[in-house]
Design a protein around this motif. Structure first.
Motif, PDB file in Angstrom:
ATOM      1  N   LYS A 230       0.820  -1.157  -0.088  1.00 38.36           N
ATOM      2  CA  LYS A 230       0.028   0.103   0.000  1.00 38.36           C
ATOM      3  C   LYS A 230       0.760   1.117   0.006  1.00 38.36           C
ATOM      4  O   LYS A 230       0.257   2.234  -0.618  1.00 38.36           O
ATOM      5  N   ASN A 233       1.967   2.303  -3.471  1.00 37.02           N
ATOM      6  CA  ASN A 233       0.806   2.661  -4.398  1.00 37.02           C
ATOM      7  C   ASN A 233       0.696   4.019  -3.921  1.00 37.02           C
ATOM      8  O   ASN A 233       0.450   5.281  -4.544  1.00 37.02           O
ATOM      9  N   ASP A 234       0.826   4.249  -2.349  1.00 43.66           N
ATOM     10  CA  ASP A 234       0.284   5.721  -2.034  1.00 43.66           C
ATOM     11  C   ASP A 234       1.455   6.941  -2.393  1.00 43.66           C
ATOM     12  O   ASP A 234       1.115   7.780  -2.597  1.00 43.66           O
TER      13      ASP A 234
END
Length: 349
Positions: A230, A233-234
């Motif tokens: 995550k 992606n962030d």
């Protein structure tokens, strides 16, 4: 100009390897692009390609075209697949729509075959009836004999014409059925393949687990998850995350050759290993994990280092007669144990 290395056969081999690695077909435009890279490894284009593919990434269409190359339509499915991220729901809707269309085509094909067979049966019954009447006429007095032969010739000629027409219609319907069968096979494969990575998906995993020859074991089941995905992606965006997913998937397939590797969902992969004890499977997967951790990824657009990408893996031995849900749940719990113990490790039980 840099001197060419190796003989002609070596050049051909390296061009073939490059095209295969980048998911490009051996078309003239692709071959020309690969030739310029292979024969001038220190050239500007070759250096740019090395930067773009550092970390195990494949070239995208935009990359190739920006370097003066040309991508033939439909020839680089693997490279195109990672160019944009399509929501899962859109892919599911497309599969459902395609399946509905193929079902309708199949039903229409079956109806056409049924109608054709009924028409042929009716014609055959009529032919038999007329032939019987003509045969009876032959048995009558001499005057009826000539009439009977004439009728038989006429009826037989008409039936032969109908048979030829039926054969042509049947051949056409058979070709349509073969084309439809090919479409169904393609749809069946698409429904069992992940759109982003090209790997088999959860459905394919479930089917393979159920149909596996248990006596060909032992089997082990591993669940691998990309650590802190995550955050990738962030910080870097979904396109970079997609490339990482594809790179991890390729590594697992290459290093677990002959085994079933699937994208189970999100950043999670499942691996069904055959012919390995639990200890052997754990050792092998730990070497794969270490190989991934040693890689250094870069952001192709900015050449910024992405750093290391690690995996946590849970692996368990599949018991005889055990269903996939039970084995997967056990491997999944081991995966979370690996996460809890600090990530970038393999837990086996």
């Amino acid at each position: 100009m840099t001197a060419r290395k190796g003989g002609e056969g070596d050049v051909f081999a390296r061009i073939g390897a490059f095209l295969s690695e980048q998911g490009l077909s051996p078309e003239p435009s692709h071959y020309s692009f690969a030739y310029s890279i292979v024969t001038e490894p220190d050239g500007v284009i070759a250096q740019a390609v090395r930067r773009l593919t550092d970390g195990g990434f494949r070239l995208q269409r935009g990359d190739i075209e920006s370097l003066g190359g040309k991508v033939s339509l439909g020839a680089s499915a693997a490279a195109e697949a990672v160019q944009t991220r399509q929501p899962d729901i859109s892919h599911a809707d497309a599969l459902e729509e395609n399946a509905a269309r193929l079902v309708a085509e199949t039903q229409a094909q079956v109806a056409d075959f049924t109608t054709m067979m009924q028409a042929m049966q009716n014609e055959t019954r009529g032919f038999g009836r007329d032939l019987a009447e003509s045969a009876a006429a032959i048995a009558a007095p001499q005057v009826g004999h000539a009439v009977g032969l004439e009728a038989i010739a006429r009826i037989t000629g008409t039936m032969l014409a109908r048979v030829r027409d039926a054969e042509a219609r049947l051949a056409s319907a058979t070709r349509e059925a073969e084309a439809l069968r090919a479409k169904l096979d393609e749809a069946n494969d698409t429904a069992r393949r992940d759109a982003l990575t090209g790997l088999p998906n959860r459905r394919a995993f479930e089917e393979s687990f159920v149909t596996r020859p248990e006596h060909d074991g032992p089997y082990c089941l591993a669940v691998a998850d990309i650590d802190r995905f995550k955050r990738i992606n962030d910080i870097h965006g979904h396109p970079v995350g997609d490339r990482v997913l594809c790179a991890v998937g390729r590594l697992l397939v290459e290093e677990c050759a002959g085994q079933l590797v699937v994208r189970h969902g999100g950043e999670e992969f499942a691996i069904l290993l055959r012919g390995m004890t639990l200890a052997q499977a754990a050792d092998h997967l730990d070497s794969v994990r270490a190989m991934m951790a040693a890689k250094r990824f870069r952001i192709r657009e900015s050449d910024q280092p992405l750093g290391s990408v690690t995996m946590s893996i849970g692996v368990t031995a599949v018991q005889f007669g055990e269903d996939s849900a039970t084995a997967f749940d056990r491997a999944d719990r081991l995966l979370y144990t690996a996460k809890a113990e600090g990530r970038d490790r393999v837990c086996a039980a």
